[in-house]
Design an enzyme around this catalytic site. Structure first.
Site, PDB file in Angstrom:
ATOM      1  N   ARG A  54      21.925  65.475 126.914  1.00 17.18           N
ATOM      2  CA  ARG A  54      22.634  65.810 125.668  1.00 17.18           C
ATOM      3  C   ARG A  54      23.141  64.557 124.969  1.00 17.18           C
ATOM      4  O   ARG A  54      23.294  64.521 123.748  1.00 17.18           O
ATOM      5  CB  ARG A  54      23.802  66.785 125.908  1.00 17.18           C
ATOM      6  CG  ARG A  54      24.529  67.100 124.599  1.00 17.18           C
ATOM      7  CD  ARG A  54      25.461  68.314 124.651  1.00 17.18           C
ATOM      8  NE  ARG A  54      26.127  68.452 125.912  1.00 17.18           N
ATOM      9  CZ  ARG A  54      27.099  67.634 126.353  1.00 17.18           C
ATOM     10  NH1 ARG A  54      27.496  66.622 125.619  1.00 17.18           N
ATOM     11  NH2 ARG A  54      27.648  67.842 127.533  1.00 17.18           N
ATOM     12  N   TYR A 107      19.035  73.075  98.689  1.00 15.41           N
ATOM     13  CA  TYR A 107      18.696  73.940  99.806  1.00 15.41           C
ATOM     14  C   TYR A 107      19.832  74.947 100.003  1.00 15.41           C
ATOM     15  O   TYR A 107      21.006  74.573 100.065  1.00 15.41           O
ATOM     16  CB  TYR A 107      18.473  73.087 101.062  1.00 15.41           C
ATOM     17  CG  TYR A 107      17.938  73.898 102.197  1.00 15.41           C
ATOM     18  CD1 TYR A 107      16.658  74.442 102.145  1.00 15.41           C
ATOM     19  CD2 TYR A 107      18.722  74.158 103.316  1.00 15.41           C
ATOM     20  CE1 TYR A 107      16.169  75.223 103.179  1.00 15.41           C
ATOM     21  CE2 TYR A 107      18.234  74.927 104.361  1.00 15.41           C
ATOM     22  CZ  TYR A 107      16.966  75.454 104.280  1.00 15.41           C
ATOM     23  OH  TYR A 107      16.488  76.228 105.290  1.00 15.41           O
ATOM     24  N   ASP A 178      19.364  63.932 100.757  1.00 13.94           N
ATOM     25  CA  ASP A 178      18.417  64.758 101.497  1.00 13.94           C
ATOM     26  C   ASP A 178      17.033  64.393 100.962  1.00 13.94           C
ATOM     27  O   ASP A 178      16.674  64.748  99.838  1.00 13.94           O
ATOM     28  CB  ASP A 178      18.746  66.239 101.270  1.00 13.94           C
ATOM     29  CG  ASP A 178      17.826  67.173 102.046  1.00 13.94           C
ATOM     30  OD1 ASP A 178      16.680  66.770 102.347  1.00 13.94           O
ATOM     31  OD2 ASP A 178      18.250  68.310 102.338  1.00 13.94           O
ATOM     32  N   LYS A 203       9.667  69.915 107.821  1.00 17.95           N
ATOM     33  CA  LYS A 203       8.803  70.001 106.648  1.00 17.95           C
ATOM     34  C   LYS A 203       7.711  68.922 106.713  1.00 17.95           C
ATOM     35  O   LYS A 203       6.891  68.956 107.594  1.00 17.95           O
ATOM     36  CB  LYS A 203       9.650  69.934 105.383  1.00 17.95           C
ATOM     37  CG  LYS A 203      10.916  70.820 105.435  1.00 17.95           C
ATOM     38  CD  LYS A 203      10.610  72.309 105.433  1.00 17.95           C
ATOM     39  CE  LYS A 203      11.820  73.175 105.762  1.00 17.95           C
ATOM     40  NZ  LYS A 203      12.995  72.961 104.931  1.00 17.95           N
TER      41      LYS A 203
HETATM   42  C1  LIG Z   1      14.385  73.144 105.088  1.00 20.37           C
HETATM   43  C2  LIG Z   1      15.362  72.242 104.436  1.00 20.37           C
HETATM   44  C3  LIG Z   1      16.596  71.956 105.033  1.00 20.37           C
HETATM   45  C4  LIG Z   1      17.033  72.569 106.340  1.00 20.37           C
HETATM   46  O1  LIG Z   1      16.253  72.120 107.407  1.00 20.37           O
HETATM   47  P1  LIG Z   1      15.992  72.974 108.743  1.00 20.37           P
HETATM   48  O2  LIG Z   1      15.096  72.084 109.520  1.00 20.37           O
HETATM   49  O3  LIG Z   1      15.364  74.274 108.312  1.00 20.37           O
HETATM   50  O4  LIG Z   1      17.322  73.201 109.371  1.00 20.37           O
HETATM   51  C5  LIG Z   1      17.447  71.081 104.378  1.00 20.37           C
HETATM   52  N1  LIG Z   1      17.108  70.526 103.190  1.00 20.37           N
HETATM   53  C6  LIG Z   1      15.938  70.797 102.580  1.00 20.37           C
HETATM   54  C7  LIG Z   1      15.623  70.152 101.268  1.00 20.37           C
HETATM   55  C8  LIG Z   1      15.032  71.656 103.183  1.00 20.37           C
HETATM   56  O5  LIG Z   1      13.862  71.918 102.563  1.00 20.37           O
END
Ligand SMILES: *Cc1c(COP(=O)(O)O)cnc(C)c1O
Length: 386
Positions: A54, A107, A178, A203
């Site tokens: 962890r 998001y 992000d 993604k």
């Molecule tokens: C999918 C996504 C998230 C969240 O990510 P997870 O891996 O699903 O927790 C955050 N920001 C953006 C722009 C996303 O497309």
């Protein structure tokens, strides 16, 4: 990390070359997956010594180093169990009663997380149009955190990142970007002055819709240590196999992004001329509000499209129901092309048009993608009622 005598490698090379094991006769070319929750140890833990998974495990390191190299970070990335876990770690930097500035289109779960903070910790949440630099800068007074998406989900607004990040820095506001949509091949927010970059690795970075994973790369050693400590305290760690899969996916990131972006730009151009389409949003289109900024600040325009077919929300739903090759699904950034109507979710921002389809363009042959979409638009919008 950088040797002045060695020219910097291109990102297309870094995705292939970074995070490899040391070269030695008989050594593996890929890092091994270590499945062990604990490490042999006794007495006082020495620096760099592994103790318990962890806290740290060697299977995370190659991916964390490769992502930092791609983002131009000087400190290793911090892998998390999901993109949201990485974003939650960033939100943990906001004190109770602090103020957060966020995009009005972002998001959904990020916006939901901020609302939860507002309810539980008295955090003031200000949602802004990130394309409107003056509006964002005005909102920064007294803020603890600016969290930006660019291009935004799902409206694909493009922010003037250097201007926003400089304004945050001048005011002592922590800034986070992000970078999920653009990928580090499209833009490197740390170079524009961000304090931390977060990714939903789920993604594009992993790229095959087979893993949920997140990561952050921070500007300073202190911030990196804070994020790691948050991960240990909250247990928001990734599994070793997921991280290994993400590194495997990362190897083809440059090829996938190049193909997907070319497909997206071609489809945007054709859809913009389609008689059954009311509006196409993609920064590659010269008419798109984000075109000039994306051309100046990004490499490529990304491979997410916003498309509004004729016939309102029912028309859009009919298109989703009529595709055969495109996958009706949420999420994005996989090799396969997918689409969904965003407002099918009650939580989606009400300023997102009800009929907006978000298309995640994959790496298939563009003519096959076009034929399927064109046929679906035709069938959905011309089918006789009943
Ligand atoms: C999918 C996504 C998230 C969240 O990510 P997870 O891996 O699903 O927790 C955050 N920001 C953006 C722009 C996303 O497309």
């Amino acid at each position: 990390m950088s040797d002045p005598h060695v020219p910097a490698l291109s990102p297309a090379t870094v995705v292939v070359a970074a995070g490899r094991p040391e070269r030695a006769q008989g050594a593996p070319v890929n890092p091994p997956i270590v499945l062990s929750s604990t490490y042999v140890s006794q007495g006082v833990q020495q620096p760099g010594e592994l103790l318990y998974t962890r806290m740290d495990t060697e299977t995370w390191h190659p991916f964390e180093e490769a992502l930092a190299a791609l983002e131009g970070g000087e400190h290793p990335g911090v892998a998390f169990g999901s993109g949201m876990a990485a974003i939650a770690a960033v939100f943990s930097l906001v004190p109770a009663g602090g103020k957060v500035v966020l995009p009005r289109h972002a998001y959904q779960v990020t916006l939901g997380f901020a609302d939860d903070l507002a309810a539980r910790a008295g955090v003031e949440v200000v949602r802004v149009d990130v394309a409107d630099t003056d509006q964002v800068v005005a909102a920064l007074d007294g803020a603890s955190l600016l969290l930006v998406e660019s291009p935004t989900n799902p409206m694909l607004e493009v922010a003037d990142l250097p201007a926003l990040l400089a304004a945050a820095r001048e005011r002592g506001v922590l800034s986070a970007v992000d970078n999920t949509f653009a990928t580090p091949l499209g833009q490197q927010p740390l170079a524009h002055g961000a304090d931390v970059v977060v990714h939903s690795v789920t993604k594009y970075l992993a790229g095959h819709s087979d893993v949920v994973l997140g990561a952050a790369v921070a500007r300073t050693a202190e911030l990196t240590a804070t994020l790691r400590s948050y991960r240990t305290l909250h247990g928001s760690i990734p599994g070793p196999f997921e991280v290994w899969l993400a590194l495997r996916g990362l190897r083809t990131l440059a090829l996938r992004v190049e193909r997907a972006q070319a497909n997206a730009a071609e489809l945007a151009r054709r859809l913009a001329d389609h008689p059954d389409v009311v509006e196409v949003r993609h920064p590659s289109l010269p008419t798109d509000p984000g075109h000039e900024r994306a051309s100046r600040l990004m490499t490529g325009y990304g491979s997410i499209l916003g498309v509004r077919p004729r016939g309102g929300a029912p028309g859009a739903d009919a298109v989703v129901g009529a595709v055969r090759l495109w996958v009706p699904a949420t999420s994005l950034g996989g090799v396969e092309s997918s689409l969904e109507r965003r407002r099918r979710f009650a939580t989606e921002s009400l300023t997102v048009p009800e009929d907006l389809l978000r298309l995640s363009v994959g790496i298939e042959d563009v003519e096959d993608l076009w034929r399927d979409l064109d046929r679906a638009l035709d069938r959905a919008l011309r089918a006789p009622a009943g």
